[in-house]
Design an enzyme around this catalytic site. Sequence first.
Site, short mmCIF file in Angstrom:
data_model
loop_
_atom_site.label_atom_id
_atom_site.label_comp_id
_atom_site.label_asym_id
_atom_site.label_seq_id
_atom_site.Cartn_x
_atom_site.Cartn_y
_atom_site.Cartn_z
N ILE A 12 -12.91 4.52 -43.44
CA ILE A 12 -12.06 5.60 -43.13
C ILE A 12 -11.33 5.75 -44.64
CG2 ILE A 12 -10.22 6.69 -41.89
CD1 ILE A 12 -11.15 5.01 -39.44
N ASP A 31 -6.62 -2.85 -51.69
CA ASP A 31 -7.44 -3.39 -50.83
C ASP A 31 -7.78 -5.08 -51.36
OD1 ASP A 31 -9.97 -3.86 -49.41
OD2 ASP A 31 -9.66 -1.80 -48.77
N ASP A 50 -3.86 -8.52 -51.56
CA ASP A 50 -3.54 -8.63 -50.22
C ASP A 50 -2.10 -8.56 -49.45
OD1 ASP A 50 -3.33 -10.44 -47.29
OD2 ASP A 50 -5.48 -10.65 -48.04
N TYR A 140 -6.39 -6.77 -30.54
CA TYR A 140 -6.68 -5.79 -31.21
C TYR A 140 -5.56 -4.36 -31.08
CZ TYR A 140 -8.49 -1.26 -33.38
OH TYR A 140 -8.43 -0.32 -34.01
N ASN A 169 -13.10 7.18 -31.91
CA ASN A 169 -14.45 6.83 -32.64
C ASN A 169 -14.74 7.53 -33.53
OD1 ASN A 169 -15.04 6.06 -29.35
ND2 ASN A 169 -16.27 4.55 -30.44
N ARG A 281 -20.84 -4.62 -20.21
CA ARG A 281 -20.14 -5.36 -20.74
C ARG A 281 -18.61 -5.24 -20.18
NH1 ARG A 281 -20.97 -3.49 -27.02
NH2 ARG A 281 -20.14 -1.57 -26.02
#
Length: 323
Positions: A12, A31, A50, A140, A169, A281
């Site tokens: 993204i 990044d 980082d 998460y 999504n 799942r």
Amino acid sequence: MKILVVGGAGYIGSHMVKMLHDLGNQVITFDNLSSGFRDAVLGGEFVQGDLADIPTIDKVFQQYQPDAVMHFASYIQVGESVQHPDKYYLNNFTNTLNLLNVMVKHDVKSFIFSSTAAVFGEPEYVPIDEAHPKAPLNPYGRSKWMVEQVLADYERAYGLKSVCLRYFNAAGADPSALLGERHEPETHLIPLVLQAISGKRPHISVFGRDYDTPDGTCIRDYIHIVDLCSAHLLALKQLTVDGVSKRFNLGNGAGFSVQEVISVAEQVTGKKVKVIDAPRRDGDPARLVADATLAKRTLGWAPVYTDLATIIKHAWAWETKVR
């Protein structure tokens, strides 16, 4: 504007960097390349670093003096977050605090946060609007919800304004096939299906065909990556104009089933995919669909690529390019 894009080498983030750069903004990508790719950053400045390294973050702010920050540098695998919650809380939460604290130090007060539908947990109703209860089911989702709560505290204490964009999504690829989805490992349905079609994978697994949906497979809300980035751009514009923090859900508002994705992918590519049925799942809701009315009304957001075939067509162009 001068915009710092944290995690701008990822899926993204890299599309966001390209859009911002194409529109004439000065973009600085930060990044650590743990999951991103240097060659995905198609413009602007690049700093490898980082968020655990506060002196390096501070140096970036001193050197570039950004007007705003967009934050995409999170780990995103739900299953991994359950197995290794320390990794997720450290990076997604603690390291984000490092970034916010440096922003406060340098008086940078515009923050766009990449949040997630996982903050809602098991849906009590669909489509899911912003008022839906927040009850994340995994580290998460909890790490993202924790950041959202911290942002409210930082606004009260330090005047730091933010927009949190909870998307469902992300899918598709840059229409010119300059960028696309590259995850290691890949966990998203559309690229998994296309990799099975291209021969990178032996098959695609369908986890359950007995859900309460028209074809028995789970329904998910897929939003084209370009439409997702355009929402970030509109959010930043509004934030810098009116200085009001907001929270928005982003999605197509319809949803497509797993079987629909497979069928449309076969139509787009003209190829068949080997499908293996597997058990359900744990924790997979039948439907996860966003109500994006607020974003459309408040930001004037108008998704362009809402057709599933177009989303898959762009993803397939990228898949065949990198194969």
